[in-house]
Design an enzyme around this catalytic site. Structure first.
Site, PDB file in Angstrom:
ATOM      1  N   ASP A  47       3.811   9.947   2.616  1.00  0.00           N
ATOM      2  CA  ASP A  47       2.911   8.925   2.086  1.00  0.00           C
ATOM      3  C   ASP A  47       1.734   9.536   1.343  1.00  0.00           C
ATOM      4  O   ASP A  47       1.241   8.971   0.370  1.00  0.00           O
ATOM      5  CB  ASP A  47       2.398   8.032   3.221  1.00  0.00           C
ATOM      6  CG  ASP A  47       3.425   6.975   3.611  1.00  0.00           C
ATOM      7  OD1 ASP A  47       4.613   7.168   3.286  1.00  0.00           O
ATOM      8  OD2 ASP A  47       3.036   5.971   4.232  1.00  0.00           O
ATOM      9  N   ASP A 103       5.719   8.482   8.704  1.00  0.00           N
ATOM     10  CA  ASP A 103       5.395   7.069   8.876  1.00  0.00           C
ATOM     11  C   ASP A 103       6.583   6.117   8.973  1.00  0.00           C
ATOM     12  O   ASP A 103       6.662   5.291   9.871  1.00  0.00           O
ATOM     13  CB  ASP A 103       4.510   6.598   7.714  1.00  0.00           C
ATOM     14  CG  ASP A 103       3.238   7.412   7.589  1.00  0.00           C
ATOM     15  OD1 ASP A 103       3.297   8.629   7.831  1.00  0.00           O
ATOM     16  OD2 ASP A 103       2.206   6.855   7.244  1.00  0.00           O
ATOM     17  N   GLU A 106       0.164   1.411   0.142  1.00  0.00           N
ATOM     18  CA  GLU A 106      -1.051   1.704   0.894  1.00  0.00           C
ATOM     19  C   GLU A 106      -2.221   1.894  -0.062  1.00  0.00           C
ATOM     20  O   GLU A 106      -2.047   2.366  -1.182  1.00  0.00           O
ATOM     21  CB  GLU A 106      -0.872   2.974   1.730  1.00  0.00           C
ATOM     22  CG  GLU A 106       0.057   2.779   2.906  1.00  0.00           C
ATOM     23  CD  GLU A 106       0.158   3.999   3.801  1.00  0.00           C
ATOM     24  OE1 GLU A 106       0.625   3.843   4.933  1.00  0.00           O
ATOM     25  OE2 GLU A 106      -0.234   5.103   3.359  1.00  0.00           O
ATOM     26  N   SER A 131      -3.413   3.068   4.676  1.00  0.00           N
ATOM     27  CA  SER A 131      -3.013   4.277   5.379  1.00  0.00           C
ATOM     28  C   SER A 131      -3.578   4.238   6.788  1.00  0.00           C
ATOM     29  O   SER A 131      -4.639   3.655   7.042  1.00  0.00           O
ATOM     30  CB  SER A 131      -3.570   5.498   4.643  1.00  0.00           C
ATOM     31  OG  SER A 131      -3.589   6.630   5.482  1.00  0.00           O
TER      32      SER A 131
END
Length: 551
Positions: free
Chosen positions: A78, A120, A443, A468
């Site tokens: 991410d 994630d 995010e 996030s």
């Protein structure tokens, strides 16, 4: 054994021939076949060491009498995907990961699974697959990264993101951020704070799907390798006892996991992932939604203050007693009779657990907050809910009222932030970034980190996208229904007064329902061209309050 369907009898001679080509011996044909789902990749720090973890797992499987077969899944970082088109693929990749594990296990009729995820979307994706398959499964999460050191202080990736804003406002020099950039992420593992990857590892352990202390055993710690070998051996025991995920991931187990998440003050992304995993077990009587989080947040105190909410890291949590230490503190507030992958109950697992540092893991009579670290806000701006990491919000921003500054994408907002167009007191609204609107529910770490790094204090941010796990401050995400689905967020205009009340769980705009509905009749939604499988995701993705799953 399930695997008998690919290795027993005359009609399976062709199948056995192919298995022999893989090196399977006559003796191994009578042993359980174990899938080792490894998310190793060279471009994600949380995964660069997973081949070594996998070797340890396979050694454990073999020594316990099984035959390990390794396969891989995708993994997206991410942090690297942040703030460009790549972030649209992150959340959506969770579904591909789940489908990959399901496909490999079903196509090859594996008897059990050892899943090795770290980051994630990989952790929840593999948990969704395990729940869906309901064959004996155990998880070895890859472990946190050790924190870096900058000017004598522990730092992590979020410090670098916030450093960009600090440089832009003259609070940090280019030479300083260069030094910070080089030391903040010192090696393998998921980023050192309680961000989404580490939060989901904690959730996995409390659910009962990984061995005690697995979540906080660091990527470079030999303890991780020992846990990996033990997990490889344990899967054979789970097969022999027919302990499957549905017997572990019960309603009570999910509520325990949420309770631990609230006690830790974990990532807001758990309000997407936990319901998504639970949705795979609806037929088993599991029902988890945002209201579950809100109910438990009133009962469970916030007892750790890890980065980004505070100075402590996952290394501090590990040394203070890990998840068993946290669970020992809240033991009387949860159901500890739940079964776990150890073959024992949660109560038995934490029987000898101790808290070794009361500053890191606070006692019940000295919590950081009396209520949990996440809150679900509802109101005329979020009829089906929104989420905020309330444990990372300063006391003076728990309630806030201010004029809306509206942006139809994250990119527009980032430009405005760095052009110094955001003023103290503003409520920044970023819309059309939800599961369908993004698509992919990006995010928003760049705008939140930039605002924080530039020292703007009294600004709130609201989005139908997400944040996030490293986000801190009054940042409210997952607004449902999303703007692209005709949610009230689509009706907001610049200057509308938005009222945030985290104490009473309210998120409202000072507009009458009639005015909101009138505006919604006349909105012009942005057209976003997407290619490939994201177009399918956009059509099939559910709302954020349902976990943004494909249905």
């Amino acid at each position: 054994m399930r695997s008998d369907s690919i290795k027993k009898g005359l009609q399976r001679a062709p199948h056995r021939s192919l298995l022999r080509a893989c090196g399977v011996t006559d003796e191994e044909m009578d042993k359980p076949f174990i899938g080792v789902a490894n998310s190793f990749t060279d471009i994600v720090p949380g995964h660069i060491h997973l081949n070594e973890v996998s070797k340890a797992v396979k050694l454990g499987v073999s020594h316990a009498g099984g035959v390990p077969f390794e396969f891989n899944t995708m993994a997206i970082c991410d942090g690297i995907a942040m703030n460009h088109e790549g972030m649209r693929y992150s959340l959506a990749s969770r579904e591909i990961i789940a489908d990959t594990v399901e496909s490999m296990a079903q196509a090859h009729q594996l008897d059990g699974l050892v899943c090795i995820p770290t980051c994630d979307k990989v952790v929840p994706g593999m948990l969704m697959a395990a729940a869906r398959l309901d064959i004996p499964s155990i998880f070895v999460t890859g472990g946190p990264m050790k924190p870096g050191k900058f000017k004598g202080k522990s730092v992590d990736l979020i410090d670098v993101y916030e450093g960009v804003g600090a440089v832009s406002s003259g609070k940090m020099t280019l030479e300083e951020i260069d030094e910070l950039e080089r030391c903040a992420c010192p090696g393998a593992g998921s980023c050192a704070g309680l961000f989404t990857a580490n939060t989901m590892a904690c959730v996995t352990e409390v659910l009962g799907m990984s061995l005690p202390y697995c979540a906080t055993a660091h990527a470079v710690d030999a303890k991780k390798m020992r846990i990996a070998r033990e997990s490889g051996a344990k899967i054979i025991e789970l097969i022999n006892k027919n302990i499957t995920p549905s017997k572990i991931m019960t309603q009570n187990a999910f509520e325990n996991a949420i309770a631990a998440d609230l006690a830790l003050g974990g990532s807001t992304n758990t309000t997407l992932h936990i319901p998504a995993i639970a949705s795979e077990l609806e037929e088993k009587g599991v029902n988890i939604g945002l209201d579950t989080f809100n109910k438990l947040s009133k009962e469970i105190p916030h007892i750790t203050k890890l980065s980004p909410a505070g100075e402590y890291t996952m290394l501090d949590l590990d040394r203070a007693g890990g998840l068993p230490g946290v669970l020992k503190v809240i033991e009387d507030k949860i159901n500890t009779e739940t079964m776990t992958c150890t073959g024992k109950t949660l109560k038995e697992n934490i029987k000898d657990a101790k808290v070794l540092n009361n500053d890191v893991i606070r006692p019940l009579d000295n919590p950081i907050h009396k209520e949990g670290g996440l809150a679900i806000l509802k109101g005329n701006l979020a009829p089906r809910g929104s989420v905020v990491k309330v444990g990372a919000v300063d006391e003076d921003m728990m309630t806030h009222s201010g004029p809306a500054r509206v942006f139809d994408s994250e990119d527009e907002c980032v430009s405005a932030v760095f052009n110094n167009e955001i003023q103290e007191g503003d409520v920044v609204v970023i819309r059309y970034e939800g599961p369908k609107g993004g698509p992919g529910m990006r995010e928003m770490l760049n705008p939140t980190s930039a605002i924080s790094g530039m020292g703007i204090k009294s600004v709130a941010l609201i989005t139908d996208g997400r944040f996030s796990g490293g986000t801190r401050g009054p940042c409210i995400g997952h607004v449902s229904p999303e703007a692209m689905a005709g949610g009230p967020l689509a009706a907001i205009g610049n200057g509308d007064i938005i009222k945030i009340d985290m104490v009473n769980r309210k998120l409202e705009v000072e507009l009458e329902d009639e005015e909101i509905n009138k505006r919604l009749q006349n909105i012009s939604m942005p057209v976003k061209e997407v290619k490939g499988w994201l177009s399918r995701y956009r059509k099939l993705a559910s709302s954020a309050d349902k976990g943004a799953i494909l249905r």
